[in-house]
Design an enzyme around this catalytic site. Sequence first.
Site, PDB file in Angstrom:
ATOM      1  N   CYS A   1      44.513  43.404  33.706  1.00  0.00           N
ATOM      2  CA  CYS A   1      44.617  41.950  33.802  1.00  0.00           C
ATOM      3  C   CYS A   1      45.127  41.354  32.477  1.00  0.00           C
ATOM      4  CB  CYS A   1      43.278  41.361  34.236  1.00  0.00           C
ATOM      5  SG  CYS A   1      43.417  39.733  34.992  1.00  0.00           S
TER       6      CYS A   1
ATOM      7  N   HIS B   1      42.307  44.318  39.209  1.00  0.00           N
ATOM      8  CA  HIS B   1      40.973  44.754  38.800  1.00  0.00           C
ATOM      9  C   HIS B   1      40.570  46.030  39.536  1.00  0.00           C
ATOM     10  CE1 HIS B   1      39.429  40.932  36.748  1.00  0.00           C
ATOM     11  NE2 HIS B   1      40.684  40.675  37.079  1.00  0.00           N
TER      12      HIS B   1
ATOM     13  N   GLU C   1      38.127  47.978  38.960  1.00  0.00           N
ATOM     14  CA  GLU C   1      36.673  48.143  39.126  1.00  0.00           C
ATOM     15  C   GLU C   1      36.208  47.534  40.447  1.00  0.00           C
ATOM     16  OE1 GLU C   1      36.860  44.062  38.449  1.00  0.00           O
ATOM     17  OE2 GLU C   1      37.874  45.633  37.325  1.00  0.00           O
TER      18      GLU C   1
END
Length: 380
Positions: A264, A354, A356
């Site tokens: 990001c 992202h 995660e």
Amino acid sequence: MTTSTRGAAKTPAVLVLEDGRIFRGRAYGAVGETFGEAVFSTGMTGYQETLTDPSYDRQIVVATAPQIGNTGWNDEDDESSRIWVSGYVVRDPARVPSNWRAKRSLDDELGRQNIVGISGIDTRALTRHLRERGSMRAGIFSGEAIVSETELLARVQAQPHMKGASLYEEVATQEAYVVPAIGEKRFTVAAIDLGIKGMTPHRMAERGIEVHVLPATATADDVYAVAPDGVFFSNGPGDPATADGPVALMTAVLERRTPLFGICFGNQILGRALGFGTYKLKYGHRGINQPVQDRTTGKVEVTAHNHGFAVDAPLDKISDTRFGRAEVSHVCLNDDVVEGLQLLDQPAFSVQYHPEAAAGPHDAAYLFDRFVSLMEGQRA
């Protein structure tokens, strides 16, 4: 001024956009006033992770899903220590939360943390407006904060723009801390906190990585004091054009050829370190349903996004940089926005989204394994 009240649902509220568009509804969460950039998030679930994502600092988030709050609020899914959004806009708030992990309602948590919101407005019309006109400054006013429309609009238009905003130091940790490896320790990573989400070091810890999370102001000496096998640059809010400090730090890491991974904001920092520019998107990518193609494999992933800026790098050629050849590794299939970069002559890569992925999807979790592979290769 903001005041929390359990009677907020009966209190009038207005959302005022900087171009003069006004939506009227009811207060949701705290009663008072708040300002920020109005953006929309297209996720059908995961509102708790969205609200506690530091990348949403100074933004008023519009939920495009029509009903929000069904699963209440629990104490396990926060991505940071607090809610970071400036305000929250929903159409139909759940009257009663229903989830076995819920400790309280979303409305109660917004009130507890003094987050001013609005409910009962046509979020579809608002989203279409933002798609046509672009993300813009806005204000939510409820209760005694409601005055004349002329005065409310003037107050919104007096707020700072997101372009040019330096926010990453506002949300980053002030003190370094360590997330230990789960199981056998295999590697040490220095993670630069520009607005890091809690799930990110956890995903690395699952792979045997001891993560030293460092402040956004960390120096190269701070990074290499922990003897890292790799360096990670996190997500974060604001305009990457203001992040000269992190760019200088990443440049130092690249000069030492340490394995590097950015997500990001970290992707935008890598872009700048390689000599590319950045620019503000019209309305950004936010949600957990964004299609991205990994050009190195051809695979299309459904991914989680939260960014209003992007890297300006050529899609159709390999670029020569001071650190060797670089290419765009990932691209958004909706609009051809650069979603990833990689160096071909040293171990460094980044993605704009992202991996995660709390609260999902998990298509991009392999990127943490790719980071591990880079560190294994460097060690060998």
